[in-house]
Structure formats: structure tokens, C-alpha cells
Design a protein around this motif. Structure first.
Motif, PDB file in Angstrom:
ATOM      1  N   CYS A 224      11.672   1.875 -19.592  1.00  0.00           N
ATOM      2  CA  CYS A 224      11.344   3.083 -18.810  1.00  0.00           C
ATOM      3  C   CYS A 224      12.516   3.475 -17.900  1.00  0.00           C
ATOM      4  O   CYS A 224      12.839   4.664 -17.764  1.00  0.00           O
ATOM      5  CB  CYS A 224      10.099   2.861 -17.957  1.00  0.00           C
ATOM      6  SG  CYS A 224       8.607   2.598 -18.922  1.00  0.00           S
TER       7      CYS A 224
ATOM      8  N   HIS B 210      13.407   7.068 -15.883  1.00  0.00           N
ATOM      9  CA  HIS B 210      12.172   7.274 -15.120  1.00  0.00           C
ATOM     10  C   HIS B 210      12.195   6.356 -13.894  1.00  0.00           C
ATOM     11  O   HIS B 210      12.694   5.233 -13.969  1.00  0.00           O
ATOM     12  CB  HIS B 210      10.946   6.906 -15.957  1.00  0.00           C
ATOM     13  CG  HIS B 210      10.660   7.868 -17.072  1.00  0.00           C
ATOM     14  ND1 HIS B 210      11.559   8.154 -18.068  1.00  0.00           N
ATOM     15  CD2 HIS B 210       9.542   8.613 -17.339  1.00  0.00           C
ATOM     16  CE1 HIS B 210      11.022   9.036 -18.902  1.00  0.00           C
ATOM     17  NE2 HIS B 210       9.803   9.324 -18.481  1.00  0.00           N
TER      18      HIS B 210
ATOM     19  N   LEU C 264       7.862   8.210 -23.476  1.00  0.00           N
ATOM     20  CA  LEU C 264       8.996   8.519 -22.597  1.00  0.00           C
ATOM     21  C   LEU C 264       9.701   9.813 -22.998  1.00  0.00           C
ATOM     22  O   LEU C 264      10.610  10.265 -22.308  1.00  0.00           O
ATOM     23  CB  LEU C 264       9.975   7.332 -22.583  1.00  0.00           C
ATOM     24  CG  LEU C 264       9.362   6.042 -21.989  1.00  0.00           C
ATOM     25  CD1 LEU C 264      10.309   4.861 -22.158  1.00  0.00           C
ATOM     26  CD2 LEU C 264       9.003   6.228 -20.518  1.00  0.00           C
TER      27      LEU C 264
ATOM     28  N   ASP D 174       8.778  12.169 -14.556  1.00  0.00           N
ATOM     29  CA  ASP D 174       9.701  11.599 -13.553  1.00  0.00           C
ATOM     30  C   ASP D 174       9.385  10.121 -13.323  1.00  0.00           C
ATOM     31  O   ASP D 174      10.245   9.347 -12.927  1.00  0.00           O
ATOM     32  CB  ASP D 174       9.522  12.266 -12.172  1.00  0.00           C
ATOM     33  CG  ASP D 174       9.231  13.731 -12.259  1.00  0.00           C
ATOM     34  OD1 ASP D 174      10.114  14.442 -12.733  1.00  0.00           O
ATOM     35  OD2 ASP D 174       8.107  14.155 -11.873  1.00  0.00           O
TER      36      ASP D 174
ATOM     37  N   ARG E 207      17.358   4.423 -10.202  1.00  0.00           N
ATOM     38  CA  ARG E 207      15.949   4.838 -10.197  1.00  0.00           C
ATOM     39  C   ARG E 207      15.180   3.877  -9.289  1.00  0.00           C
ATOM     40  O   ARG E 207      15.613   2.742  -9.068  1.00  0.00           O
ATOM     41  CB  ARG E 207      15.336   4.760 -11.611  1.00  0.00           C
ATOM     42  CG  ARG E 207      15.970   5.624 -12.655  1.00  0.00           C
ATOM     43  CD  ARG E 207      15.628   7.089 -12.484  1.00  0.00           C
ATOM     44  NE  ARG E 207      16.746   7.783 -11.874  1.00  0.00           N
ATOM     45  CZ  ARG E 207      16.808   9.090 -11.658  1.00  0.00           C
ATOM     46  NH1 ARG E 207      15.796   9.864 -11.978  1.00  0.00           N
ATOM     47  NH2 ARG E 207      17.860   9.634 -11.112  1.00  0.00           N
TER      48      ARG E 207
ATOM     49  N   ALA F  52       7.130   6.535 -14.504  1.00  0.00           N
ATOM     50  CA  ALA F  52       6.351   5.778 -15.493  1.00  0.00           C
ATOM     51  C   ALA F  52       5.566   4.699 -14.758  1.00  0.00           C
ATOM     52  O   ALA F  52       6.128   3.971 -13.934  1.00  0.00           O
ATOM     53  CB  ALA F  52       7.278   5.146 -16.526  1.00  0.00           C
TER      54      ALA F  52
END
Ligand SMILES: NC(=O)c1ccc[n+]([C@@H]2O[C@H](COP(=O)([O-])OP(=O)(O)OC[C@H]3O[C@@H](n4cnc5c(N)ncnc54)[C@H](O)[C@@H]3O)[C@@H](O)[C@H]2O)c1
Length: 357
Positions: free
Chosen positions: A81, A86, A58, A63, A113, A65
Motif C-alpha cells: 500500500c 497511499h 490500490l 489517499d 507517507r 489504505a
């Protein structure tokens, strides 16, 4: 260009991700697997470094994972993550308990995210049309839902990885693995039932978890249906039949058939005249489907990251399928009807007890 990292890259399922990543022209900046030799094989192919740990992975400034480890690890990996800011694409099932599903979805919200789940069957064009027909009210009032899916496996399949078919390693059998795709279609196309009464059994394979499940399901409007999924029998690969007062649809791999009633069944039933006159069918629609691969999910994901599309399979909607699988397992083990949403703490306790046996 999307920069992505992959954990659990040695997984068999990598074969479906690699064409998806190529289709969006993304760059894999590093890979990781607890089995470093497996990671190295893929890293050599991609010409990228192998990270020795998830933290190191990481740190590569990606951008997105991608998480391909077995399901029992999904929750911790995904949350880590997300906390590293991410977006995440995780293999199905989202996870195996609702405590974990809630934790993952809440973290995605907190970090703002995207959390996408690999339910590639949702991109089948016949599935999209079936969902559209139901959401558009074309089936009228829901009356009956029947789902059948068979995934015949040889018992040797369960020896291909130590986690398969165990409570500790997998947290369920056909309901969280193979048949999870079919449960997801049911939840995605029709919506989850309000309660289930299931019987689960290990009919043929020498495994701890269920290889066969059957259930009576009831929806909130009183509609009823059946669910049967198995790795221990042969039969139709997949069939979802949905009947409403406005018509009937049947979804099978690559095909949708829809019979639209000339009049709503309630009007037909109430109308005077010959009591034996069969209801008339107005139109029959058939569709030969395409798509249903990880490629379409990757294309959707980049569009969603760009803010141009909704995710096809976001964490919260995938969690409905986790909930249904959990309700079926709980009902089967306790031999009583279980309502959704399931009791989180009760389910965690049940899984701990099963894993300790
Ligand atoms: N969408 C689909 O159609 C589809 C198809 C197959 C598998 N899957 C899903 O993909 C996942 C993997 O299944 P598979 O059969 O490819 O598994 P697999 O056993 O072939 O591979 C799992 C990989 O994860 C690695 N791993 C284990 N623990 C890890 C951890 N904590 N961190 C990082 N790596 C770890 C293992 O070393 C191995 O390389 C499962 O959740 C499965 O349900 C989905």
C-alpha cells in the motif's frame, strides 16, 4: 474529502472502523478481502465495488489504505500500500517481528507517507494526562512500574478464526494480541524497559501460543517493574502503576490518580528528624477519562495528513511495542533475560522454529 480503501474488510474489527470513517466524512471507494463473500456484505452496505485483488484495490485512486487482515499479513500488505503511495492505517499489532516492523517503517519514510497504527487506547484522556505528567518530569526519577491486565476469554474464542492462538497464523498469543494494548500503554506512557526476564505459559487454553505472561522488567536508569498479562485468568482489567521520586500514578480504565510528593523522595530520605516520619503528599489529582476509540484515531489521522498534527500512534512508536512483545516471547521461550533492542535474525529464527513444530 478523504478517499479510502480497505483490505481485510470482512474482519470483525471493521465494526470499530466504520464509525471512525463516518466521523471524518470519508468515502470508501472500494473494499477487498481474500474472502470475497465477506467483502461483498460490507460493499453492499457502503454501496462501493469489491476489488478482486490488492492491486485492483490500490488502482482506485484513494489517499488512504486501511489494513484489517490478521497480523501475520500486515507487513506485506502495508508495504504494498505504501509503495502505491497511499497513507496507511493498520490494525494493531503493527506486525510480529522487528525485521518486518523495520521494513514497514523504512518504507513509510522512503515513500514519505504516514503509517498509523490502531492503538486507540492512546487517545484516552487519562492516558494523555499520565504521559504528560511523566514527560513533564512530575514523577521525578523513575523507580517502579507495574502493569497488570486480564482479558478473560473462553477457549471457544480461539476457534472463531483459524489463525488465532497459532505461531504460524498469529506469531504470538496474549502478548501480540489482547495484552498488546497494555504493553503499548506501558511503552507510550513510561517508555520501554531496557531488558526483561519473562515466563510465558499456556495455562488454560488449548492453543500453541502463550495465554499468560509474567516478567520482571528493568529500565535503563535501574528502575524495575513487573508485567503480567493473561487471557486465562480473571482480575483487574488493566492497571498501570508508576512510582517515581516525585510521586505515584495509577492508571485504570477511565481513571487516573496521581499523588504528588511534597518533596522529592531523595530529599525526604536525606532529611534529618524523625526517621519514621511518613513522606507527605502534596496534592492528589484524579481524572475521569473519556475517548479511546477508533473515532479519535481517524480524526487524528486526517489532521496528520493535513500536516496539522503529529500522529498519535505512528509506525515507529508502535514498533517499540512490537519490540517489547518480541523480547518477552523470546525471554519466555529461552528462559533467560533479553535486552532490547532484540536480535532481529535470532527472533525471526525462533518464530520460524515455533511455527514449524
Ligand atoms: N484495535 C483493536 O482493539 C482490535 C480489536 C480486534 C482486532 N484487532 C486487530 O484486527 C486484526 C483483525 O482481527 P479480527 O479479529 O477482526 O480478524 P477476523 O479473523 O475477524 O478477520 C480477518 C479478515 O481478514 C481477511 N484476510 C485474511 N487474510 C487476508 C489477506 N491476506 N488480505 C486481505 N484480507 C485477508 C479474512 O478473510 C477476514 O475477513 C488483527 O490484527 C487484530 O489484532 C484490533
Amino acid at each position: 474529502m478523504t478517499r479510502l480503501v480497505v483490505t481485510g474488510v470482512g474482519a470483525n474489527v471493521w465494526q470499530f472502523h466504520s464509525p471512525g470513517i463516518a466521523a471524518i466524512d470519508a468515502t470508501v471507494v472500494a473494499v477487498h478481502d481474500v474472502d470475497a463473500d465477506r467483502a461483498k456484505l460490507v460493499a453492499d452496505e457502503l454501496d462501493c465495488p469489491v476489488a478482486a485483488s490488492l492491486d485492483e484495490l490500490l488502482g482506485h485512486g484513494a489517499d488512504l489504505a486501511v489494513v484489517l487482515a490478521p497480523h501475520r499479513f500486515h507487513a506485506d500488505l502495508v508495504v504494498t500500500c505504501l509503495q502505491a503511495r497511499h497513507h496507511v492505517f493498520v490494525e494493531k499489532p503493527l506486525t510480529v517481528t522487528m525485521t518486518d516492523a523495520d521494513r514497514m517503517c523504512d518504507e513509510a519514510d522512503r515513500q514519505q507517507r504516514l503509517l498509523a497504527v490502531a492503538f486507540q487506547q492512546r487517545t484516552r484522556t487519562e492516558v494523555i494526562r499520565a504521559r504528560e505528567l511523566i514527560a513533564g518530569g512530575e514523577l521525578g526519577e523513575l523507580q517502579r512500574v507495574d502493569l497488570l491486565a486480564t482479558w478473560p476469554r473462553k477457549s471457544g474464542y480461539f476457534d472463531t478464526a483459524p489463525w488465532r492462538g497459532t505461531w504460524r497464523g498469529e506469531g504470538g498469543g496474549v502478548l501480540v494480541n489482547q495484552g498488546h494494548h497494555d504493553l503499548d500503554l506501558l511503552c507510550h506512557v513510561v517508555g520501554p524497559p531496557a531488558s526483561v526476564l519473562a515466563r510465558t505459559r499456556t495455562a488454560v487454553h488449548p492453543i500453541e501460543t502463550e495465554d499468560t505472561a509474567v516478567a520482571l522488567a528493568e529500565w535503563s536508569n535501574g528502575a524495575t517493574g513487573t508485567i503480567r498479562v493473561s487471557t486465562a485468568e480473571t482480575g483487574e482489567q488493566q492497571r498501570l502503576e508508576v512510582v517515581g521520586t516525585g510521586g505515584r500514578l495509577r492508571l485504570t480504565p477511565g481513571r487516573l490518580e496521581f499523588w504528588r510528593n511534597a518533596e522529592d523522595f531523595r530529599d525526604y530520605a536525606a532529611a534529618p528528624g524523625d526517621p519514621y516520619a511518613a513522606p507527605r503528599i502534596d496534592t492528589v489529582e484524579t481524572l475521569t477519562g473519556r475517548d479511546g476509540r477508533h473515532v479519535q484515531l481517524y480524526q487524528n489521522l486526517v489532521a496528520a495528513i493535513a500536516g496539522e498534527r503529529e500522529l498519535v500512534a505512528a509506525g515507529r512508536s508502535a514498533a517499540l511495542t512490537t519490540e517489547l512483545a518480541a523480547a518477552l516471547i523470546m525471554s519466555g521461550r529461552l528462559r533467560r533475560e533479553v535486552s532490547l533492542p532484540v536480535d532481529r535474525a535470532g527472533y525471526d529464527e525462533l518464530l520460524l522454529e515455533l511455527a514449524a513444530r
